[in-house]
Motif scaffolding. Sequence first.
Motif, PDB file in Angstrom:
ATOM      1  N   THR A  57      88.392  85.102  34.431  1.00 29.55           N
ATOM      2  CA  THR A  57      89.580  85.355  33.599  1.00 29.55           C
ATOM      3  C   THR A  57      90.481  84.127  33.470  1.00 29.55           C
ATOM      4  N   ALA A  58      90.055  82.992  33.999  1.00 28.82           N
ATOM      5  CA  ALA A  58      90.886  81.785  33.954  1.00 28.82           C
ATOM      6  C   ALA A  58      91.124  81.337  32.521  1.00 28.82           C
ATOM      7  N   LYS A  59      92.264  80.693  32.303  1.00 25.80           N
ATOM      8  CA  LYS A  59      92.638  80.233  30.963  1.00 25.80           C
ATOM      9  C   LYS A  59      91.974  78.907  30.583  1.00 25.80           C
ATOM     10  N   VAL A  60      91.270  78.302  31.526  1.00 28.01           N
ATOM     11  CA  VAL A  60      90.425  77.145  31.233  1.00 28.01           C
ATOM     12  C   VAL A  60      89.025  77.463  31.743  1.00 28.01           C
ATOM     13  N   THR A  61      88.082  76.584  31.440  1.00 24.29           N
ATOM     14  CA  THR A  61      86.750  76.735  32.018  1.00 24.29           C
ATOM     15  C   THR A  61      86.799  76.204  33.440  1.00 24.29           C
ATOM     16  N   LEU A  62      86.835  77.120  34.407  1.00 19.67           N
ATOM     17  CA  LEU A  62      86.901  76.740  35.809  1.00 19.67           C
ATOM     18  C   LEU A  62      85.483  76.646  36.348  1.00 19.67           C
ATOM     19  N   LYS A  63      85.092  75.441  36.750  1.00 18.02           N
ATOM     20  CA  LYS A  63      83.732  75.195  37.205  1.00 18.02           C
ATOM     21  C   LYS A  63      83.723  74.877  38.695  1.00 18.02           C
ATOM     22  N   LEU A  64      82.766  75.430  39.409  1.00 17.15           N
ATOM     23  CA  LEU A  64      82.602  75.152  40.822  1.00 17.15           C
ATOM     24  C   LEU A  64      81.645  73.979  40.982  1.00 17.15           C
ATOM     25  N   GLY A  65      81.995  73.044  41.861  1.00 13.18           N
ATOM     26  CA  GLY A  65      81.095  71.924  42.066  1.00 13.18           C
ATOM     27  C   GLY A  65      81.779  70.691  42.603  1.00 13.18           C
ATOM     28  N   HIS A  66      81.094  69.560  42.499  1.00 10.79           N
ATOM     29  CA  HIS A  66      81.563  68.275  43.006  1.00 10.79           C
ATOM     30  C   HIS A  66      81.839  68.323  44.509  1.00 10.79           C
ATOM     31  N   ASP A  67      81.031  69.090  45.253  1.00  4.35           N
ATOM     32  CA  ASP A  67      81.242  69.166  46.693  1.00  4.35           C
ATOM     33  C   ASP A  67      79.944  69.011  47.483  1.00  4.35           C
ATOM     34  N   THR A  68      78.914  68.446  46.841  1.00  3.30           N
ATOM     35  CA  THR A  68      77.663  68.074  47.519  1.00  3.30           C
ATOM     36  C   THR A  68      77.202  66.732  46.953  1.00  3.30           C
ATOM     37  N   ASP A  69      76.161  66.189  47.567  1.00  2.00           N
ATOM     38  CA  ASP A  69      75.599  64.930  47.074  1.00  2.00           C
ATOM     39  C   ASP A  69      74.488  65.138  46.043  1.00  2.00           C
ATOM     40  N   ALA A  70      74.351  66.362  45.542  1.00  3.33           N
ATOM     41  CA  ALA A  70      73.242  66.674  44.644  1.00  3.33           C
ATOM     42  C   ALA A  70      73.200  65.759  43.429  1.00  3.33           C
ATOM     43  N   ASP A  71      74.369  65.375  42.905  1.00  2.00           N
ATOM     44  CA  ASP A  71      74.430  64.504  41.736  1.00  2.00           C
ATOM     45  C   ASP A  71      74.854  63.084  42.112  1.00  2.00           C
ATOM     46  N   GLY A  72      74.613  62.721  43.359  1.00  2.29           N
ATOM     47  CA  GLY A  72      74.987  61.393  43.846  1.00  2.29           C
ATOM     48  C   GLY A  72      76.290  61.438  44.633  1.00  2.29           C
ATOM     49  N   LYS A  73      76.404  60.576  45.611  1.00  2.00           N
ATOM     50  CA  LYS A  73      77.588  60.579  46.473  1.00  2.00           C
ATOM     51  C   LYS A  73      78.870  60.331  45.687  1.00  2.00           C
ATOM     52  N   GLU A  74      78.757  59.551  44.609  1.00  2.00           N
ATOM     53  CA  GLU A  74      79.950  59.259  43.821  1.00  2.00           C
ATOM     54  C   GLU A  74      80.505  60.488  43.124  1.00  2.00           C
TER      55      GLU A  74
END
Length: 309
Positions: free
Chosen positions: A223-240
């Motif tokens: 129900t968020a008013k923006v697209t709220l995405k979960l992520g950026h908390d593993t190294d799956a897409d690179g440490k950066e």
Amino acid sequence: MTFISRHLLAAPAFALLLAAAAPAFADPGDKALDDVRILSADDMQGRAPGTPGSEKARAYILSRFAQIGLSPIGETFEQPFSFAKRDGTAVKGINLIARIKGTDAGGKAMVVSAHYDHLGVRDGQIYNGADDNASGVAGLLAVAEAFKEKAPKHDVIFAVVDAEEGGLRGARAFVANPPVPLETIALNVNFDMLSKNAKNELYVAGTAPFPGLKPILVKVATTAKVTLKLGHDTDADGKENNWSNQSDHYAFGEKGVPWVYFGVEDHPEYHKPTDDFASVPQDFFKRSVATVVQASLALERDLGTATGR
């Protein structure tokens, strides 16, 4: 966001005048926009720690604490600390810490944090830091207003911290000398860069290391008013692309405190003099603030069960 990634009791008198003169806003998002505009104005000189611009920013934030009706923990809102720059120069930083007491006597607390410092003036150019991180401070103040309107079950501590850029100094000073026992802090909710994303996306990191938070945030996202995405908390897409150590929540994590971090991905104005109020997409930012308020209320309601502390 820091480089590694990417009182009222002692406040100056003019802070009280600012609070008294502040206009009324029907829409909390409008007030948040005003907070960003003021904190990222040229006269704040980029809010570098230990500068007159930083002092002016603190005075404004303290005036907002007064307007909202926040209380200090102890005699003053200010928590000073010292650190040395890379050249050995000593700098005094000052965190601003407030609290809304919870209605239950359970002893747990949630800390909402955002850093107010930025890069100051470099080569004659002012780095105003509208997104980084006037926007996060504005989000924190909006959350404080929401909890003041409807008291939380648990204590909610608001930590507006200094000297995040280049070392998380204020957050580390907070956890080294916490205003409440560290073991009673069940969760840190950190805001750093909430206002700029061309894809209407706001990220929340923290559900991978703390999976008990995921059901709460997945529900908020529906129900968020923006697209709220979960992520950026593993190294799956690179440490950066792992934000686990890239803002003040990392200082809490180092001490074993669960955290969640709300922020946008880097944009062309990141750490540039062009990160000013004129470049803030106002509609997105207002919806982003509404989303972090919604999420903070939800996280506080389920505080103990979600983190196991």
